[in-house]
Design a protein around this motif. Structure first.
Motif, short mmCIF file in Angstrom:
data_model
loop_
_atom_site.label_atom_id
_atom_site.label_comp_id
_atom_site.label_asym_id
_atom_site.label_seq_id
_atom_site.Cartn_x
_atom_site.Cartn_y
_atom_site.Cartn_z
N SER A 221 25.24 60.58 20.99
CA SER A 221 24.58 60.40 19.70
C SER A 221 23.09 60.27 19.98
CB SER A 221 25.10 59.15 18.99
OG SER A 221 24.41 58.92 17.79
N ASN A 251 24.11 62.24 14.02
CA ASN A 251 25.56 62.03 13.95
C ASN A 251 25.91 60.60 13.55
OD1 ASN A 251 25.87 64.67 14.98
ND2 ASN A 251 25.75 63.89 17.08
N SER A 252 25.07 60.00 12.73
CA SER A 252 25.29 58.58 12.41
C SER A 252 26.59 58.34 11.65
CB SER A 252 24.11 58.05 11.59
OG SER A 252 23.92 58.81 10.42
N VAL A 255 29.28 58.29 14.18
CA VAL A 255 29.18 57.06 14.97
C VAL A 255 29.82 55.90 14.22
CG1 VAL A 255 27.56 55.33 15.86
CG2 VAL A 255 27.16 57.77 16.27
#
Length: 459
Positions: A221, A251-252, A255
């Motif tokens: 990430s 890509n939060s 995550v």
């Protein structure tokens, strides 16, 4: 300016860039600079992580807590000045260390040579970037760079912990002809969090996933820090540096799914002010910094790298430090460092896994007496305090715990100033805590005394 101040300035510059500058032009040709830290804690098993964690958490400082016995760095720089007024440099820094690039534990190597089975880090490239300056299409004093870099690093002289840097791959521009300041810059630096911090190399499980393994379910990430800085503004008898960092995470959403935490930070803001001058009005030098960070930047506000990934959106920190060296007499010098770090978790969450708040304070002094050009006596005295929301969660007797250390060292060196290197330093360290059950090592609790030898060289 006394010799120690000149040496200190050179050391700070070498640690930051590994490059010697002449005005706004580079030194021509090849240069090799480096650092070596070699440590033997007599009778201690470094595999049990009995040194570094105390320094990292601001509980202690000194040779017994300096961690890695195998840290070796080389910085190779190629500089060129051209007839049209432009210049270029290529910087390559390599390091043999271990986890955390030499700041971690390490192991005692043997003649078998296969140290890799004990630790994840070997010979690594820590910096590799190209910088071009004074190109004809830009204003005089402008340079641009691209690559992997430790940008604007600052570390305490006793704790040796970096509290300001942007460590990763990126690009930037600097302008050094402002008149009222030394330089102004903007940079974008990115670092991949990956799959967590691995203590003993790939194969260990962290958060249910295997270290060193990247798959569709365990992707990196990327964190990105956009840095704006203005350095070297004269005022109040010294110079001020200003840093502002806005940070985001790719890509939060994934995550948050992987962590099962809808509040995992996807952005952050950090800011800091640094003030450097003589030793608080006396002969010597000092540096004082204060920072604020929130979200991704909650670690120390201005300290950016792959360690920034494990924070919630409303976590925040306030960090203060002040350190320097006082020239008391021609033979007696005194180093000092003060740290205060206040971490507060988002409501209903925890920092470091189990605490809503963590407050750390550290104060240390290092008296150094020069007996001759090749010998000096050095002492290290430290006091630290750590206050937790609930000390029992970390196995503490109380919510507030104090730590005390005292180190005495005869120092054999070719230059007996405070920053004189190379040197070989035998030492004896006594450590204690207000918590009788606190473990300084895995095999004992309470007070402890250690012996060892530390060697350092800058070149």
């Amino acid at each position: 300016m006394k010799k120690v101040s000149v040496i200190a300035a050179a050391v700070v510059g070498a640690l930051a860039s590994g490059v010697v500058m002449a005005e706004d032009k580079v030194q021509e040709g090849w240069q090799v600079n480096g650092y070596g830290h070699l440590l033997y804690n007599a009778g201690e098993s470094l595999q049990l992580n009995e040194t570094w964690e105390h320094r990292r958490d601001y509980r202690a400082a000194g040779a017994a807590f300096s961690g890695n016995p195998n840290q070796v760095e080389f910085t190779v720089t190629k500089g060129n000045n051209y007839d049209n007024g432009s210049w270029s440099k290529y910087v390559l820094k390599t390091e043999y260390g271990n986890n955390e690039g030499g700041n971690g534990r390490g192991f005692y190597g043997s003649s078998g040579g296969n140290d890799g089975h004990l630790q994840s880090g070997q010979l690594e490239f820590k910096e590799a970037y190209v910088e071009l300056g004074d190109l004809s299409m830009f204003a005089e004093g402008t340079s641009i760079w691209t690559g992997k870099r430790y940008l604007n690093r600052q570390a305490g002289i006793m704790t040796k912990e970096y509290w300001k840097q942007s460590s990763g791959v990126g690009a930037g521009v600097e302008y050094k002809s402002l008149g009222f300041a030394d330089n102004f810059g903007f940079a974008v630096v990115s670092a991949d969090v990956g799959d967590g911090y691995c203590v003993n190399g790939s194969g260990e499980t962290v958060n249910g996933k295997q270290c060193g393994v990247v798959s569709d379910e365990n992707q990196s990430s990327t964190l990105t820090s956009m840095d704006l800085y203005l350095y070297g503004i004269q005022g109040l008898g010294g110079k001020f540096d200003f840093d502002v960092k806005y940070q985001v995470r790719a890509n939060s959403d994934q995550v948050r799914i992987d962590k099962g935490n809808p509040d995992a930070a996807d952005r952050g803001i950090g800011a800091g002010i640094t003030y450097s001058r003589d030793y608080y009005g006396l002969d010597g030098w000092s540096l004082t910094g204060i920072t604020y960070g929130q979200g991704i930047a909650a670690t120390k506000g201005t300290n950016f790298g792959n360690w920034n990934g494990d924070w919630n959106q409303d976590d925040r920190s306030i960090f203060f430090t002040s350190y320097g060296v006082l020239n008391v007499t021609d033979n007696f010098q005194l180093g000092s460092e003060i740290v205060y770090w206040d971490l507060k978790a988002q409501d209903g969450k925890q920092v470091f896994g189990s605490q809503e708040t963590v407050k750390r304070g550290f104060i240390g002094v290092t008296p150094s007496y020069k007996v001759s050009e090749n010998f000096r006596w050095e002492g290290v005295l430290t006091y630290a305090n750590e206050t937790l929301e609930d000390g029992s969660r970390w196995g503490r007797e109380d919510d507030s715990t104090s730590f005390y250390t005292a180190t005495l060292s005869p120092v054999f060196t070719v230059n007996a100033d405070y920053f004189g290197r190379p040197q070989i330093k035998p030492y004896v360290t006594y450590m204690s805590s207000s918590d009788d059950g606190y473990s300084w090592s895995k095999s004992s609790k309470g007070s402890e005394t250690r012996f060892g030898v530390e060697a350092e060289i800058w070149f």
